[in-house]
Write a protein that holds these residues in place. Structure first.
Motif, PDB file in Angstrom:
ATOM      1  N   SER A 193     116.183  99.187 -50.657  1.00 58.02           N
ATOM      2  CA  SER A 193     115.890  98.455 -49.430  1.00 58.02           C
ATOM      3  C   SER A 193     114.655  97.595 -49.678  1.00 58.02           C
ATOM      4  O   SER A 193     114.056  97.646 -50.756  1.00 58.02           O
ATOM      5  N   PHE A 194     114.278  96.812 -48.661  1.00 56.83           N
ATOM      6  CA  PHE A 194     113.137  95.915 -48.815  1.00 56.83           C
ATOM      7  C   PHE A 194     112.187  96.045 -47.626  1.00 56.83           C
ATOM      8  O   PHE A 194     112.618  96.261 -46.485  1.00 56.83           O
ATOM      9  N   LEU A 195     110.916  95.928 -47.926  1.00 54.65           N
ATOM     10  CA  LEU A 195     109.838  95.928 -46.930  1.00 54.65           C
ATOM     11  C   LEU A 195     109.194  94.559 -46.944  1.00 54.65           C
ATOM     12  O   LEU A 195     108.795  94.058 -48.004  1.00 54.65           O
ATOM     13  N   PHE A 196     109.091  93.932 -45.768  1.00 59.17           N
ATOM     14  CA  PHE A 196     108.554  92.571 -45.680  1.00 59.17           C
ATOM     15  C   PHE A 196     107.464  92.492 -44.621  1.00 59.17           C
ATOM     16  O   PHE A 196     107.598  93.038 -43.532  1.00 59.17           O
ATOM     17  N   GLY A 197     106.366  91.824 -44.958  1.00 56.06           N
ATOM     18  CA  GLY A 197     105.260  91.658 -44.028  1.00 56.06           C
ATOM     19  C   GLY A 197     105.396  90.386 -43.209  1.00 56.06           C
ATOM     20  O   GLY A 197     105.696  89.318 -43.742  1.00 56.06           O
ATOM     21  N   THR A 198     105.146  90.502 -41.911  1.00 55.32           N
ATOM     22  CA  THR A 198     105.302  89.366 -40.999  1.00 55.32           C
ATOM     23  C   THR A 198     103.988  89.034 -40.302  1.00 55.32           C
ATOM     24  O   THR A 198     103.006  89.763 -40.387  1.00 55.32           O
ATOM     25  N   MET A 199     103.995  87.900 -39.597  1.00 50.42           N
ATOM     26  CA  MET A 199     103.011  87.613 -38.550  1.00 50.42           C
ATOM     27  C   MET A 199     103.807  87.441 -37.268  1.00 50.42           C
ATOM     28  O   MET A 199     104.872  86.814 -37.275  1.00 50.42           O
ATOM     29  N   HIS A 200     103.294  87.985 -36.179  1.00 45.94           N
ATOM     30  CA  HIS A 200     104.018  87.889 -34.910  1.00 45.94           C
ATOM     31  C   HIS A 200     103.704  86.548 -34.249  1.00 45.94           C
ATOM     32  O   HIS A 200     103.105  86.477 -33.174  1.00 45.94           O
ATOM     33  N   MET A 201     104.129  85.464 -34.928  1.00 46.57           N
ATOM     34  CA  MET A 201     103.851  84.115 -34.447  1.00 46.57           C
ATOM     35  C   MET A 201     105.096  83.249 -34.580  1.00 46.57           C
ATOM     36  O   MET A 201     106.049  83.608 -35.279  1.00 46.57           O
ATOM     37  N   THR A 202     105.067  82.094 -33.899  1.00 47.76           N
ATOM     38  CA  THR A 202     106.214  81.171 -33.903  1.00 47.76           C
ATOM     39  C   THR A 202     105.986  79.971 -34.809  1.00 47.76           C
ATOM     40  O   THR A 202     106.885  79.143 -34.950  1.00 47.76           O
ATOM     41  N   ASP A 203     104.817  79.860 -35.431  1.00 48.60           N
ATOM     42  CA  ASP A 203     104.520  78.709 -36.281  1.00 48.60           C
ATOM     43  C   ASP A 203     105.630  78.542 -37.327  1.00 48.60           C
ATOM     44  O   ASP A 203     106.009  79.501 -37.999  1.00 48.60           O
ATOM     45  N   PRO A 204     106.169  77.329 -37.479  1.00 45.94           N
ATOM     46  CA  PRO A 204     107.281  77.111 -38.424  1.00 45.94           C
ATOM     47  C   PRO A 204     106.966  77.549 -39.850  1.00 45.94           C
ATOM     48  O   PRO A 204     107.867  77.945 -40.598  1.00 45.94           O
ATOM     49  N   ASN A 246      92.987  81.164 -36.919  1.00 48.27           N
ATOM     50  CA  ASN A 246      94.438  81.286 -37.019  1.00 48.27           C
ATOM     51  C   ASN A 246      95.004  80.434 -38.146  1.00 48.27           C
ATOM     52  O   ASN A 246      95.922  80.863 -38.852  1.00 48.27           O
ATOM     53  N   GLU A 247      94.470  79.235 -38.328  1.00 51.64           N
ATOM     54  CA  GLU A 247      94.931  78.388 -39.425  1.00 51.64           C
ATOM     55  C   GLU A 247      94.677  79.069 -40.766  1.00 51.64           C
ATOM     56  O   GLU A 247      95.538  79.075 -41.659  1.00 51.64           O
ATOM     57  N   THR A 248      93.516  79.680 -40.906  1.00 49.32           N
ATOM     58  CA  THR A 248      93.178  80.382 -42.143  1.00 49.32           C
ATOM     59  C   THR A 248      94.097  81.574 -42.359  1.00 49.32           C
ATOM     60  O   THR A 248      94.559  81.832 -43.482  1.00 49.32           O
ATOM     61  N   MET A 249      94.398  82.297 -41.298  1.00 47.67           N
ATOM     62  CA  MET A 249      95.321  83.427 -41.400  1.00 47.67           C
ATOM     63  C   MET A 249      96.692  82.974 -41.883  1.00 47.67           C
ATOM     64  O   MET A 249      97.319  83.624 -42.737  1.00 47.67           O
ATOM     65  N   ILE A 250      97.166  81.863 -41.357  1.00 48.91           N
ATOM     66  CA  ILE A 250      98.489  81.365 -41.747  1.00 48.91           C
ATOM     67  C   ILE A 250      98.494  80.935 -43.212  1.00 48.91           C
ATOM     68  O   ILE A 250      99.438  81.207 -43.956  1.00 48.91           O
ATOM     69  N   VAL A 251      97.423  80.273 -43.651  1.00 52.77           N
ATOM     70  CA  VAL A 251      97.322  79.862 -45.057  1.00 52.77           C
ATOM     71  C   VAL A 251      97.351  81.083 -45.974  1.00 52.77           C
ATOM     72  O   VAL A 251      98.068  81.110 -46.984  1.00 52.77           O
ATOM     73  N   LEU A 252      96.568  82.100 -45.628  1.00 54.62           N
ATOM     74  CA  LEU A 252      96.556  83.325 -46.425  1.00 54.62           C
ATOM     75  C   LEU A 252      97.931  83.999 -46.414  1.00 54.62           C
ATOM     76  O   LEU A 252      98.406  84.504 -47.437  1.00 54.62           O
ATOM     77  N   TYR A 253      98.568  83.981 -45.264  1.00 54.39           N
ATOM     78  CA  TYR A 253      99.887  84.599 -45.144  1.00 54.39           C
ATOM     79  C   TYR A 253     100.901  83.890 -46.034  1.00 54.39           C
ATOM     80  O   TYR A 253     101.676  84.529 -46.743  1.00 54.39           O
ATOM     81  N   GLN A 254     100.886  82.557 -46.005  1.00 52.75           N
ATOM     82  CA  GLN A 254     101.814  81.801 -46.842  1.00 52.75           C
ATOM     83  C   GLN A 254     101.633  82.129 -48.321  1.00 52.75           C
ATOM     84  O   GLN A 254     102.595  82.128 -49.087  1.00 52.75           O
ATOM     85  N   ARG A 255     100.396  82.392 -48.705  1.00 51.62           N
ATOM     86  CA  ARG A 255     100.094  82.731 -50.095  1.00 51.62           C
ATOM     87  C   ARG A 255     100.392  84.192 -50.412  1.00 51.62           C
ATOM     88  O   ARG A 255     100.340  84.602 -51.577  1.00 51.62           O
ATOM     89  N   GLY A 256     100.665  84.988 -49.390  1.00 53.02           N
ATOM     90  CA  GLY A 256     100.898  86.409 -49.610  1.00 53.02           C
ATOM     91  C   GLY A 256      99.634  87.176 -49.912  1.00 53.02           C
ATOM     92  O   GLY A 256      99.686  88.293 -50.440  1.00 53.02           O
ATOM     93  N   ASP A 257      98.486  86.608 -49.553  1.00 47.06           N
ATOM     94  CA  ASP A 257      97.196  87.237 -49.846  1.00 47.06           C
ATOM     95  C   ASP A 257      96.781  88.183 -48.724  1.00 47.06           C
ATOM     96  O   ASP A 257      95.757  87.985 -48.066  1.00 47.06           O
ATOM     97  N   THR A 258      97.558  89.235 -48.516  1.00 50.27           N
ATOM     98  CA  THR A 258      97.244  90.163 -47.433  1.00 50.27           C
ATOM     99  C   THR A 258      95.944  90.914 -47.691  1.00 50.27           C
ATOM    100  O   THR A 258      95.278  91.347 -46.754  1.00 50.27           O
ATOM    101  N   GLY A 259      95.561  91.065 -48.949  1.00 44.88           N
ATOM    102  CA  GLY A 259      94.323  91.766 -49.271  1.00 44.88           C
ATOM    103  C   GLY A 259      93.078  90.937 -49.058  1.00 44.88           C
ATOM    104  O   GLY A 259      91.958  91.454 -49.188  1.00 44.88           O
ATOM    105  N   MET A 260      93.246  89.659 -48.708  1.00 40.37           N
ATOM    106  CA  MET A 260      92.087  88.793 -48.528  1.00 40.37           C
ATOM    107  C   MET A 260      91.670  88.659 -47.066  1.00 40.37           C
ATOM    108  O   MET A 260      90.585  88.158 -46.769  1.00 40.37           O
ATOM    109  N   PHE A 261      92.501  89.119 -46.146  1.00 37.60           N
ATOM    110  CA  PHE A 261      92.169  88.991 -44.723  1.00 37.60           C
ATOM    111  C   PHE A 261      90.814  89.627 -44.414  1.00 37.60           C
ATOM    112  O   PHE A 261      89.911  88.977 -43.896  1.00 37.60           O
ATOM    113  N   TRP A 262      90.692  90.940 -44.689  1.00 39.94           N
ATOM    114  CA  TRP A 262      89.471  91.641 -44.304  1.00 39.94           C
ATOM    115  C   TRP A 262      88.250  91.187 -45.105  1.00 39.94           C
ATOM    116  O   TRP A 262      87.186  90.986 -44.504  1.00 39.94           O
TER     117      TRP A 262
END
Length: 356
Positions: A93-104, A264-280
Protein backbone atom coordinates in the motif's frame (compact mmCIF):
# COMPACT_ATOMS: atom_id res chain seq x y z
CA UNK A 1 21.32 42.64 9.93
CA UNK A 2 17.72 42.67 8.90
CA UNK A 3 16.35 39.20 9.25
CA UNK A 4 14.02 37.90 6.59
CA UNK A 5 12.51 35.96 9.44
CA UNK A 6 11.18 39.16 10.91
CA UNK A 7 8.20 38.49 8.64
CA UNK A 8 6.22 37.65 11.70
CA UNK A 9 7.01 40.96 13.39
CA UNK A 10 8.11 39.10 16.51
CA UNK A 11 4.78 37.39 17.01
CA UNK A 12 5.08 34.47 19.40
CA UNK A 13 6.48 31.40 17.68
CA UNK A 14 3.69 29.23 19.05
CA UNK A 15 1.32 31.07 16.70
CA UNK A 16 3.47 30.12 13.72
CA UNK A 17 3.53 26.50 14.81
CA UNK A 18 -0.24 26.52 15.25
CA UNK A 19 -0.75 28.21 11.88
CA UNK A 20 1.38 25.66 10.06
CA UNK A 21 -0.21 22.76 11.92
CA UNK A 22 -3.77 23.93 11.28
CA UNK A 23 -3.27 24.01 7.51
CA UNK A 24 -1.37 20.74 7.23
CA UNK A 25 -2.56 18.52 10.07
CA UNK A 26 -6.24 19.19 10.65
CA UNK A 27 -9.54 19.59 8.85
CA UNK A 28 -10.49 22.33 11.32
CA UNK A 29 -10.13 25.10 8.74
CA UNK A 30 -12.51 23.15 6.51
CA UNK A 31 -15.01 22.98 9.36
CA UNK A 32 -14.58 26.64 10.26
CA UNK A 33 -15.07 27.82 6.70
CA UNK A 34 -18.12 25.60 6.36
CA UNK A 35 -19.59 27.06 9.54
CA UNK A 36 -18.77 30.63 8.57
CA UNK A 37 -19.73 30.35 4.90
CA UNK A 38 -23.26 29.15 5.62
CA UNK A 39 -25.58 31.74 4.16
CA UNK A 40 -22.72 34.00 3.09
CA UNK A 41 -22.69 35.34 -0.46
CA UNK A 42 -19.67 34.13 -2.42
CA UNK A 43 -17.40 37.03 -3.26
CA UNK A 44 -14.94 37.18 -6.12
CA UNK A 45 -11.83 35.18 -5.31
CA UNK A 46 -8.93 37.56 -4.66
CA UNK A 47 -5.52 37.06 -6.19
CA UNK A 48 -3.17 35.02 -4.04
CA UNK A 49 -0.14 36.91 -2.80
CA UNK A 50 2.80 36.00 -0.63
CA UNK A 51 6.55 35.61 -0.94
CA UNK A 52 8.63 32.51 -0.40
CA UNK A 53 10.50 33.24 2.84
CA UNK A 54 12.97 30.44 2.25
CA UNK A 55 14.40 31.71 -1.05
CA UNK A 56 14.74 35.21 0.42
CA UNK A 57 16.46 33.75 3.45
CA UNK A 58 18.86 31.76 1.27
CA UNK A 59 19.86 34.99 -0.46
CA UNK A 60 19.98 37.36 2.52
CA UNK A 61 21.04 35.14 5.41
CA UNK A 62 22.85 32.07 4.01
CA UNK A 63 24.22 31.04 7.43
CA UNK A 64 20.72 30.72 8.91
CA UNK A 65 19.54 28.96 5.77
CA UNK A 66 22.35 26.39 6.09
CA UNK A 67 21.41 25.82 9.74
CA UNK A 68 17.80 25.19 8.73
CA UNK A 69 18.96 22.77 6.03
CA UNK A 70 21.13 20.90 8.54
CA UNK A 71 18.27 20.63 11.06
CA UNK A 72 15.93 19.41 8.32
CA UNK A 73 18.48 16.81 7.15
CA UNK A 74 18.69 15.50 10.71
CA UNK A 75 14.91 14.97 10.87
CA UNK A 76 14.07 11.28 10.37
CA UNK A 77 12.03 10.72 7.21
CA UNK A 78 11.98 14.45 6.51
CA UNK A 79 12.12 14.17 2.74
CA UNK A 80 9.34 12.75 0.60
CA UNK A 81 5.56 12.78 0.37
CA UNK A 82 4.94 9.26 -0.95
CA UNK A 83 5.96 6.12 0.99
CA UNK A 84 5.46 2.45 0.11
CA UNK A 85 4.19 0.22 2.92
CA UNK A 86 5.06 -3.46 2.70
CA UNK A 87 4.46 -6.40 5.03
CA UNK A 88 4.80 -10.12 4.32
CA UNK A 89 1.53 -11.65 3.19
CA UNK A 90 -0.04 -8.30 2.23
CA UNK A 91 -0.19 -6.48 -1.08
CA UNK A 92 1.82 -3.23 -0.83
CA UNK A 93 0.00 0.00 0.00
CA UNK A 94 1.03 3.65 -0.11
CA UNK A 95 1.13 6.49 2.41
CA UNK A 96 0.91 10.03 1.03
CA UNK A 97 1.25 13.38 2.78
CA UNK A 98 -1.24 16.14 1.97
CA UNK A 99 -2.05 19.75 2.74
CA UNK A 100 -5.69 20.47 3.49
CA UNK A 101 -5.80 23.25 0.89
CA UNK A 102 -7.34 23.94 -2.53
CA UNK A 103 -4.30 25.62 -4.12
CA UNK A 104 -3.81 24.05 -7.59
CA UNK A 105 -0.14 23.42 -6.80
CA UNK A 106 -1.26 21.29 -3.87
CA UNK A 107 -4.19 19.47 -5.48
CA UNK A 108 -2.15 18.30 -8.49
CA UNK A 109 -0.60 14.99 -7.42
CA UNK A 110 3.04 14.27 -8.26
CA UNK A 111 3.29 11.60 -11.01
CA UNK A 112 4.31 8.73 -8.69
CA UNK A 113 1.50 9.55 -6.28
CA UNK A 114 -1.02 9.82 -9.13
CA UNK A 115 0.03 6.39 -10.39
CA UNK A 116 -0.33 4.83 -6.92
CA UNK A 117 -3.69 6.57 -6.38
CA UNK A 118 -5.07 5.43 -9.74
CA UNK A 119 -4.03 1.81 -9.14
CA UNK A 120 -5.28 1.59 -5.54
CA UNK A 121 -8.30 -0.52 -4.58
CA UNK A 122 -9.13 1.57 -1.49
CA UNK A 123 -8.58 5.26 -0.70
CA UNK A 124 -8.09 6.26 2.94
CA UNK A 125 -8.26 9.82 4.31
CA UNK A 126 -8.23 11.23 7.83
CA UNK A 127 -11.99 11.46 8.09
CA UNK A 128 -14.79 10.66 5.67
CA UNK A 129 -17.02 13.11 7.55
CA UNK A 130 -15.90 15.84 5.15
CA UNK A 131 -17.58 14.09 2.20
CA UNK A 132 -21.10 14.88 3.40
CA UNK A 133 -21.25 18.46 4.67
CA UNK A 134 -24.84 18.32 5.87
CA UNK A 135 -24.30 15.05 7.73
CA UNK A 136 -21.09 16.37 9.25
CA UNK A 137 -22.67 19.59 10.46
CA UNK A 138 -25.60 17.63 11.90
CA UNK A 139 -23.13 15.48 13.83
CA UNK A 140 -21.21 18.55 15.01
CA UNK A 141 -24.40 20.18 16.27
CA UNK A 142 -24.80 17.27 18.68
CA UNK A 143 -21.67 18.59 20.41
CA UNK A 144 -21.92 22.35 19.77
CA UNK A 145 -19.52 23.13 22.62
CA UNK A 146 -16.68 21.81 20.44
CA UNK A 147 -17.16 24.69 18.01
CA UNK A 148 -18.95 27.42 19.91
CA UNK A 149 -19.25 28.89 23.40
CA UNK A 150 -22.64 27.73 24.62
CA UNK A 151 -22.76 29.94 27.73
CA UNK A 152 -22.34 33.72 28.09
CA UNK A 153 -18.64 33.56 27.14
CA UNK A 154 -17.46 35.38 24.03
CA UNK A 155 -13.99 35.57 22.51
CA UNK A 156 -13.70 39.23 23.53
CA UNK A 157 -14.59 38.43 27.14
CA UNK A 158 -11.44 36.29 27.37
CA UNK A 159 -9.14 39.04 26.12
CA UNK A 160 -7.69 42.22 27.51
CA UNK A 161 -9.33 45.36 26.05
CA UNK A 162 -6.25 45.94 23.90
CA UNK A 163 -6.17 42.38 22.52
CA UNK A 164 -9.92 42.46 21.93
CA UNK A 165 -9.55 45.66 19.91
CA UNK A 166 -6.65 44.15 17.94
CA UNK A 167 -8.70 41.05 17.21
CA UNK A 168 -11.70 43.08 16.02
CA UNK A 169 -9.47 45.23 13.81
CA UNK A 170 -7.90 42.15 12.25
CA UNK A 171 -11.32 40.66 11.60
CA UNK A 172 -12.58 43.92 10.07
CA UNK A 173 -9.54 43.97 7.78
CA UNK A 174 -10.53 40.52 6.52
CA UNK A 175 -14.11 41.60 5.91
CA UNK A 176 -15.43 39.49 8.79
CA UNK A 177 -17.83 41.29 11.14
CA UNK A 178 -16.60 40.46 14.67
CA UNK A 179 -20.16 39.82 15.85
CA UNK A 180 -20.51 36.89 13.44
CA UNK A 181 -17.68 34.94 15.07
CA UNK A 182 -17.97 36.23 18.65
CA UNK A 183 -19.09 32.83 19.96
CA UNK A 184 -16.60 30.71 18.00
CA UNK A 185 -14.13 28.67 19.99
CA UNK A 186 -10.61 30.08 19.46
CA UNK A 187 -9.33 27.01 17.61
CA UNK A 188 -12.08 27.38 15.01
CA UNK A 189 -11.29 31.03 14.37
CA UNK A 190 -7.54 30.37 14.39
CA UNK A 191 -8.03 27.72 11.72
CA UNK A 192 -9.92 30.15 9.52
CA UNK A 193 -7.50 33.03 10.12
CA UNK A 194 -4.59 30.76 9.20
CA UNK A 195 -5.86 30.78 5.61
CA UNK A 196 -4.89 33.42 3.05
CA UNK A 197 -7.83 35.41 1.68
CA UNK A 198 -7.67 33.58 -1.66
CA UNK A 199 -7.78 30.16 0.01
CA UNK A 200 -10.61 31.24 2.31
CA UNK A 201 -12.61 32.43 -0.71
CA UNK A 202 -11.98 29.23 -2.68
CA UNK A 203 -13.08 27.04 0.21
CA UNK A 204 -16.10 29.25 0.88
CA UNK A 205 -17.01 28.85 -2.79
CA UNK A 206 -16.97 25.07 -2.50
CA UNK A 207 -13.57 24.19 -3.99
CA UNK A 208 -12.38 20.87 -2.48
CA UNK A 209 -9.18 20.60 -0.45
CA UNK A 210 -6.77 17.94 -1.71
CA UNK A 211 -7.97 15.16 0.63
CA UNK A 212 -11.61 15.72 -0.32
CA UNK A 213 -10.69 15.81 -4.01
CA UNK A 214 -8.95 12.44 -3.66
CA UNK A 215 -11.91 10.92 -1.84
CA UNK A 216 -14.47 12.30 -4.29
CA UNK A 217 -12.43 11.00 -7.22
CA UNK A 218 -12.39 7.55 -5.63
CA UNK A 219 -16.14 7.57 -5.12
CA UNK A 220 -16.65 8.55 -8.76
CA UNK A 221 -14.44 5.61 -9.78
CA UNK A 222 -16.50 3.27 -7.59
CA UNK A 223 -13.72 2.69 -5.06
CA UNK A 224 -14.37 2.48 -1.31
CA UNK A 225 -13.22 5.40 0.82
CA UNK A 226 -12.38 4.86 4.47
CA UNK A 227 -11.44 7.20 7.33
CA UNK A 228 -9.03 6.92 10.25
CA UNK A 229 -10.78 9.29 12.67
CA UNK A 230 -13.74 11.66 12.90
CA UNK A 231 -14.05 15.42 12.71
CA UNK A 232 -15.44 15.33 16.24
CA UNK A 233 -12.36 13.49 17.51
CA UNK A 234 -10.13 16.23 16.08
CA UNK A 235 -12.23 18.87 17.80
CA UNK A 236 -12.29 16.96 21.09
CA UNK A 237 -8.51 16.77 21.03
CA UNK A 238 -8.26 20.52 20.48
CA UNK A 239 -10.80 21.15 23.24
CA UNK A 240 -8.71 19.10 25.67
CA UNK A 241 -5.90 21.68 25.58
CA UNK A 242 -5.91 24.76 27.85
CA UNK A 243 -8.12 27.57 26.62
CA UNK A 244 -5.40 30.10 27.43
CA UNK A 245 -3.07 28.31 24.99
CA UNK A 246 -5.63 28.60 22.21
CA UNK A 247 -6.41 32.25 22.98
CA UNK A 248 -2.74 33.19 22.80
CA UNK A 249 -2.40 31.35 19.50
CA UNK A 250 -5.45 33.15 18.12
CA UNK A 251 -4.32 36.64 19.11
CA UNK A 252 -0.81 36.10 17.77
CA UNK A 253 -2.11 34.63 14.52
CA UNK A 254 -4.39 37.62 14.00
CA UNK A 255 -1.47 39.97 14.63
CA UNK A 256 0.41 38.36 11.75
CA UNK A 257 -2.02 40.07 9.38
CA UNK A 258 -1.03 39.87 5.70
CA UNK A 259 2.16 38.01 6.62
CA UNK A 260 -0.01 34.91 6.75
CA UNK A 261 0.31 35.02 2.95
CA UNK A 262 4.11 34.69 3.10
CA UNK A 263 3.93 31.84 5.58
CA UNK A 264 1.42 29.91 3.48
CA UNK A 265 3.37 30.51 0.27
CA UNK A 266 6.49 29.15 1.96
CA UNK A 267 4.59 26.11 3.22
CA UNK A 268 3.35 25.35 -0.29
CA UNK A 269 6.86 25.68 -1.75
CA UNK A 270 8.24 23.30 0.87
CA UNK A 271 5.36 20.92 0.28
CA UNK A 272 5.96 20.85 -3.47
CA UNK A 273 9.58 19.95 -2.77
CA UNK A 274 8.55 17.22 -0.33
CA UNK A 275 10.63 18.89 2.38
CA UNK A 276 8.39 17.95 5.29
CA UNK A 277 11.39 17.94 7.64
CA UNK A 278 12.07 21.61 6.94
CA UNK A 279 8.76 23.02 8.22
CA UNK A 280 9.66 23.14 11.91
CA UNK A 281 13.35 24.16 11.52
CA UNK A 282 12.31 27.10 9.36
CA UNK A 283 9.70 28.38 11.78
CA UNK A 284 11.90 27.76 14.79
CA UNK A 285 14.48 30.00 13.11
CA UNK A 286 11.77 32.55 12.42
CA UNK A 287 11.48 33.39 16.09
CA UNK A 288 14.99 33.12 17.59
CA UNK A 289 14.51 36.00 20.00
CA UNK A 290 11.08 35.14 21.34
CA UNK A 291 10.23 33.13 24.40
CA UNK A 292 8.20 30.16 23.27
CA UNK A 293 5.73 28.24 25.39
CA UNK A 294 7.53 24.88 25.37
CA UNK A 295 5.17 23.28 27.86
CA UNK A 296 2.05 24.40 26.00
CA UNK A 297 3.34 23.39 22.61
CA UNK A 298 4.64 20.06 23.91
CA UNK A 299 1.12 19.25 25.08
CA UNK A 300 -0.24 20.35 21.71
CA UNK A 301 2.27 18.15 19.84
CA UNK A 302 1.55 15.13 22.03
CA UNK A 303 -2.23 15.51 21.78
CA UNK A 304 -2.65 16.62 18.19
CA UNK A 305 0.23 14.87 16.42
CA UNK A 306 1.90 12.03 18.31
CA UNK A 307 -1.24 10.51 19.86
CA UNK A 308 -3.21 10.86 16.64
CA UNK A 309 -0.42 9.14 14.71
CA UNK A 310 -0.72 6.07 16.94
CA UNK A 311 -4.50 6.01 16.50
CA UNK A 312 -4.12 6.34 12.73
CA UNK A 313 -1.76 3.36 12.57
CA UNK A 314 -4.10 1.27 14.71
CA UNK A 315 -7.11 2.11 12.54
CA UNK A 316 -5.15 1.72 9.29
CA UNK A 317 -3.80 -1.78 9.92
CA UNK A 318 -7.03 -3.71 9.16
CA UNK A 319 -7.44 -1.69 5.96
CA UNK A 320 -3.82 -2.22 4.92
CA UNK A 321 -4.20 -5.95 5.60
CA UNK A 322 -6.57 -6.10 2.63
CA UNK A 323 -3.78 -4.65 0.50
CA UNK A 324 -3.36 -2.03 -2.22
CA UNK A 325 -4.62 0.99 -0.30
CA UNK A 326 -3.68 4.62 -0.86
CA UNK A 327 -3.70 6.47 2.46
CA UNK A 328 -3.61 10.28 2.40
CA UNK A 329 -3.04 12.25 5.62
CA UNK A 330 -1.56 15.63 6.55
CA UNK A 331 2.11 15.73 5.53
CA UNK A 332 3.38 16.74 8.98
CA UNK A 333 2.18 13.41 10.31
CA UNK A 334 4.95 11.69 8.32
CA UNK A 335 8.40 12.87 9.56
CA UNK A 336 10.17 12.66 12.87
CA UNK A 337 10.91 9.89 15.39
CA UNK A 338 7.21 9.79 16.39
CA UNK A 339 5.89 10.28 12.84
CA UNK A 340 3.75 7.85 10.87
CA UNK A 341 6.67 6.54 8.82
CA UNK A 342 8.45 5.39 11.98
CA UNK A 343 5.21 4.26 13.61
CA UNK A 344 4.45 1.97 10.67
CA UNK A 345 7.98 0.56 10.84
CA UNK A 346 7.43 -0.18 14.54
CA UNK A 347 4.21 -1.96 13.50
CA UNK A 348 6.21 -4.34 11.28
CA UNK A 349 6.05 -2.63 7.92
CA UNK A 350 8.93 -1.96 5.55
CA UNK A 351 8.46 1.72 4.67
CA UNK A 352 10.32 3.14 1.67
CA UNK A 353 10.26 6.61 0.15
CA UNK A 354 9.10 6.65 -3.48
CA UNK A 355 10.43 8.99 -6.15
CA UNK A 356 13.50 10.31 -4.34
Amino acid sequence: MKRVIAIADRAASVSLKLLVALNVLFFLSFLAVLLFAAGRAHAEIPTCTGADMLSALQKNDPATYRKIEADAAATPNGKGLLWKLEKPGEKPSFLFGTMHMTDPRVTALPPDAQKAYDAADTIVIETTDVLDKQKMMAAMLKEPELMMFTDSTTLSSLLSPGDAAAMNAALDARGIPPATVAKMKPWMLSAMMALPACELARQSGGAPVLDVKLAEGAKTAGKPVEGLETAASQLRAMASLPLAFHMKGLVDTLKLGDKVNDINETMIVLYQRGDTGMFWPLFRAAMPDEKDDPTGYAAFEETMITSRNKVMVEHAEPILARGNAFMAVGALHLPGPEGLVEDFRKAGYTVTAVGL
